[in-house]
Design a protein around this motif. Sequence first.
Motif, short mmCIF file in Angstrom:
data_model
loop_
_atom_site.label_atom_id
_atom_site.label_comp_id
_atom_site.label_asym_id
_atom_site.label_seq_id
_atom_site.Cartn_x
_atom_site.Cartn_y
_atom_site.Cartn_z
N ASP A 166 -0.20 86.55 127.36
CA ASP A 166 -1.60 86.20 127.07
C ASP A 166 -2.13 85.32 128.19
O ASP A 166 -1.37 84.59 128.83
CB ASP A 166 -1.69 85.40 125.75
CG ASP A 166 -1.46 86.27 124.53
OD1 ASP A 166 -1.51 87.51 124.65
OD2 ASP A 166 -1.22 85.70 123.45
N GLN A 208 3.40 84.20 118.22
CA GLN A 208 3.72 85.62 118.38
C GLN A 208 4.97 85.97 117.56
O GLN A 208 5.74 85.08 117.22
CB GLN A 208 4.07 85.92 119.84
CG GLN A 208 3.09 85.44 120.85
CD GLN A 208 3.56 85.78 122.25
OE1 GLN A 208 4.62 85.36 122.68
NE2 GLN A 208 2.78 86.57 122.97
N THR A 209 5.17 87.24 117.36
CA THR A 209 6.41 87.68 116.72
C THR A 209 7.60 87.06 117.45
O THR A 209 8.56 86.59 116.83
CB THR A 209 6.52 89.22 116.78
OG1 THR A 209 5.29 89.78 116.31
CG2 THR A 209 7.67 89.71 115.93
N ARG A 248 -5.50 89.15 126.37
CA ARG A 248 -4.20 89.63 126.81
C ARG A 248 -4.27 89.84 128.32
O ARG A 248 -5.30 90.31 128.81
CB ARG A 248 -3.88 90.96 126.15
CG ARG A 248 -4.16 91.00 124.67
CD ARG A 248 -2.95 90.54 123.94
NE ARG A 248 -3.14 90.70 122.51
CZ ARG A 248 -2.15 90.98 121.68
NH1 ARG A 248 -0.93 91.15 122.14
NH2 ARG A 248 -2.38 91.08 120.40
N ASN A 261 -4.54 78.79 114.85
CA ASN A 261 -3.27 78.54 115.54
C ASN A 261 -2.75 79.82 116.17
O ASN A 261 -3.12 80.92 115.80
CB ASN A 261 -2.24 77.85 114.64
CG ASN A 261 -2.00 78.59 113.36
OD1 ASN A 261 -1.58 79.75 113.37
ND2 ASN A 261 -2.26 77.94 112.24
N THR A 272 7.00 93.93 116.60
CA THR A 272 5.71 93.38 117.01
C THR A 272 4.60 94.32 116.54
O THR A 272 4.86 95.44 116.09
CB THR A 272 5.65 93.23 118.54
OG1 THR A 272 5.84 94.53 119.14
CG2 THR A 272 6.73 92.28 119.05
N SER A 273 3.36 93.87 116.70
CA SER A 273 2.23 94.61 116.13
C SER A 273 1.89 95.90 116.86
O SER A 273 1.11 96.71 116.35
CB SER A 273 0.99 93.72 116.08
OG SER A 273 1.18 92.68 115.17
N GLY A 274 2.40 96.07 118.08
CA GLY A 274 2.08 97.29 118.81
C GLY A 274 0.66 97.30 119.35
O GLY A 274 0.09 98.36 119.59
N THR A 275 0.09 96.12 119.56
CA THR A 275 -1.28 96.05 120.06
C THR A 275 -1.35 96.52 121.51
O THR A 275 -2.28 97.19 121.92
CB THR A 275 -1.81 94.60 119.97
OG1 THR A 275 -1.50 94.09 118.68
CG2 THR A 275 -3.31 94.54 120.19
N THR A 276 -0.34 96.15 122.29
CA THR A 276 -0.38 96.47 123.72
C THR A 276 0.52 97.64 124.10
O THR A 276 0.51 98.06 125.24
CB THR A 276 0.04 95.26 124.56
OG1 THR A 276 1.35 94.85 124.16
CG2 THR A 276 -0.90 94.09 124.36
#
Length: 581
Positions: free
Chosen positions: A446, A361-362, A461, A358, A217-221
Amino acid sequence: MAYDPIEKNPEIARRANMADYARARAEFSWDAARKQIDGFPGGRLNIAHEAIDRHARSGHGAQVALRWISKSGQRQDFTYQDLSRQTNRFANVLKGKGIGRGDKVFALLGRVPELYIAALGTLKTGAVFCPLFSAFGPEPIRSRMEIGGAHAVVTSGRLYKRKLKSLRADLPDLQTVFLTDGQDPGTETLPSLMAQAAEDFDTVPMAAEDPALLHFTSGTTGTPKGVVHVHEAVVAHHVTGQYALDLKPGDVYWCTADPGWVTGTSYGIIAPLTNRVTMIVDEAEFDVTRWYETLAGEAVNVWYTAPTAIRMLMKAGAGAAQAQAFPALRFMASVGEPLNPEAVIWGNDTFGMPFHDNWWQTETGGIMIANFASMDVRPGSMGRPMPGIEAGILEIRDGSVRELTDPMAMGELALRPGWPSMMRGYLHEAARYRKCFRDGWYLSGDLAMRDAEGYFWFVGRSKDLIKSAGHLIGPFEVESALMSHPAVAEVGVIGVPDETAGEIVKAYVALKPGHTPSEDLRLEMLGHARKHLGPAVAPKEILFRQNLPKTRSGKIMRRLLKARELGLPEGDISTLESDEA
Ligand code: ATP
Ligand code: MG
């Protein structure tokens, strides 16, 4: 909630194509979708077969599958037949090294043809493919390869020397390193192995549930999670490519996502190829002039990009776009971050069509909610659930889960599991995976709202929700209001602790060229926000910055803004890209 996006954006209150939408959903079933897949006897399948050989064998071998544009602007075309042969060779190379079913093959490459050949050739052998961002430093590379148990990696001589070589001792599972160019002790030279390898390979027929892809995953959170997807995911990639991206055989399609991110695989490799389009792959980084030239010069029909890129194009002004014409362009879509209404409308003014936002998520592996081709776009809304997807807004309180059905009630965005591209687990994190499910729902993390016509509106989020003087405020609505100020290029909003209000809203703003930070501008923006949002929701503080901290997939890292604001540890910043105060 006081904020009503429809009221705020009256131009969008058009009649939605409810009938078309309802029909598409009613007629759809995943079983019918599975029939669109070629497959192998006994219910077996392989993503790579659907992407390439199926077309190469049915009279479309001469169609260009991949047009690569190198950094220096040279083009190289690969037909479906070429890709078929090259991926067979790569599969034979892996086989020769004893790599096959279930083994993990990583790629640390930029947007080069070898990446696409490695991805699909890996899948042909039954091994699991895992892409990494080529811009990662050694530590994010090491931790992901360790978590993923990488058996082999494909990389370039330059990336190897700079980032991987020093890690070899820490990665005991890593048996084979393939270099796409150059030589180094302890590595294999891919071009010579490819040249010696046979051009025929029998793609391994896989079970629907066999692992195919590993994505972080993007590691945003927080710390990125390793998400496992299976071969059957291809069914979802294929049909969502049709519904949400309007892909039709023969289209010229350009997905700008970095190949290190899930979008780069699901919609940068699989969906376009299964739908037999010609993909444009541009090795170069973002550049306004080059992007417009590519859109126009390659006669792109369908373009899939991201809010960060759209905001950069907006920042460059209308003139740059007006220098080109885009008669071939038919459909534009965006993913990855909330797309501000401003950006959708700008797309309409500039290209004569809106961006179709659209959401996915991963974890979901494919598009779940979309403003899809056959329905009206509501700027600021993510759209409606795809056929075959049931989405809900949940209130989760002390162990109980309740679905909220009132229009514009805010709650956790959740999905009923069961579509083919849903993750089958977080690698080595069974407990974290189980926590995603409650009462038959998959919880996305989310927050969103659903309007009376079933369009979903992103709020933020869950972790980014701001609680100020009894109001619940999503960062996205505040960011969108500020984006509508002509001087704003991008904005990130967080809540900061406040003695009386609990939290107050603080905005970090980057300005468009030609605007300089000043107290007057700051006050003007505060006023602008108050006018649009009302005093309860508008930011109390605005801070100017050069740009905002973002992940490599282009997501604003609000948690990092917050950690710094509070003087807390920064946490996992392995995916952090741009960041200038
Ligand atoms: P991590 O899970 O590691 O914190 P991440 O959630 O950013 O990182 P991804 O799976 O790449 O990792 O991103 C999915 C998230 O991106 C969604 O949960 C959502 O928050 C955001 N997102 C994606 N598309 C949209 C969209 N169209 N509108 C709003 N948000 C979106
Ligand atoms: Mg996430």
